[in-house]
Scaffold this active site. Structure first.
Site, short mmCIF file in Angstrom:
data_model
loop_
_atom_site.label_atom_id
_atom_site.label_comp_id
_atom_site.label_asym_id
_atom_site.label_seq_id
_atom_site.Cartn_x
_atom_site.Cartn_y
_atom_site.Cartn_z
N ASP A 21 0.88 -1.17 0.00
CA ASP A 21 0.00 0.00 0.00
C ASP A 21 0.92 1.22 0.00
O ASP A 21 1.37 1.66 1.06
CB ASP A 21 -0.90 -0.02 1.23
CG ASP A 21 -1.88 1.15 1.26
OD1 ASP A 21 -2.08 1.78 0.20
OD2 ASP A 21 -2.43 1.44 2.33
N GLU A 81 -1.45 -1.42 -4.72
CA GLU A 81 -2.67 -0.64 -4.91
C GLU A 81 -2.44 0.46 -5.94
O GLU A 81 -1.43 1.15 -5.93
CB GLU A 81 -3.11 -0.03 -3.58
CG GLU A 81 -4.47 0.66 -3.66
CD GLU A 81 -4.96 1.10 -2.29
OE1 GLU A 81 -5.68 0.31 -1.65
OE2 GLU A 81 -4.61 2.21 -1.87
N ASP A 154 -2.46 0.87 7.31
CA ASP A 154 -1.70 0.79 6.07
C ASP A 154 -1.15 -0.62 5.86
O ASP A 154 -1.08 -1.11 4.74
CB ASP A 154 -0.55 1.81 6.08
CG ASP A 154 -1.06 3.24 6.14
OD1 ASP A 154 -1.46 3.76 5.08
OD2 ASP A 154 -1.08 3.83 7.24
#
Length: 199
Positions: A21, A81, A154
């Site tokens: 991420d 992502e 996260d």
């Protein structure tokens, strides 16, 4: 701490996936192992980048940490992502650079990459594309049968990205576990087809 593979496991494990991420202040990562379609967590955590004085140094530290994780766990594939679209153009540019640095670390070690939108990750893991970070964290904990720090959103998001990748069973060139064709549009396919454009 990473969990080393025992000699007997080396022959039977299917895949190790590194989920990322990306971020410019905090970047999350999660490493999962797939054995006979069963998931287990090897490591998860966050990379604190806000303490570094400039953007270039943040990118350097992110790259170095990504390389360290790759060398520790030898992942077969990376799932990352997609940057979401926002109104702040400068913030989007910086986030895109962070994603690019993480991807460059994987490409430098020959690791295939697939990108997923935040909505697709949430939909895959929770069944709801608008799920909250708390809901994602709870479901990740349930799926991995692991107690996770609820404050590390996260990191749990990164685990969710890796889980999403497993659920979609994307098989990419260079994977140790399969020879199936890659997902259309995957960065690994681009790198393989355009070696002169990757330095």
């Amino acid at each position: 701490m990473p969990i080393p593979l025992a000699a007997s496991e080396l022959e039977s494990y299917d895949k190790i996936i590194l989920g990322v991420d990306p971020g410019t202040q905090i970047a999350g990562y999660g490493v999962i192992r797939i054995q006979k379609d069963q998931m287990s967590m090897l490591q998860y955590g966050v990379i604190h980048l806000s303490k570094y004085s400039n953007h270039e140094l943040k990118l350097k530290k992110l790259f170095e940490r990504m390389i360290q994780l790759i060398e520790e766990h030898l992942p077969d594939e990376m799932a990352i992502e997609d940057p979401f679209f926002g109104k702040n153009v400068q913030a989007m540019l910086k986030l895109g650079r962070a994603q690019g640095v993480a991807m460059a670390a994987a490409l430098s070690r020959g690791i295939p990459i697939v990108e997923y939108s935040p909505r697709k990750v949430k939909q895959s893991v929770t069944g709801n594309g608008n799920a909250s970070k708390e809901q994602v964290s709870h479901m990740v904990s349930h799926l991995l049968h692991a107690e996770l720090n609820p404050e590390f959103f996260d990191a749990t998001d990164a685990l969710a990205i890796a889980i999403c990748h497993h659920f979609h069973k994307n098989a990419l060139p260079g994977s140790k576990s399969t020879g199936k064709k890659s997902k259309k549009g995957a960065w690994s396919a681009f790198a393989n087809e355009n070696p002169g454009r990757i330095s």
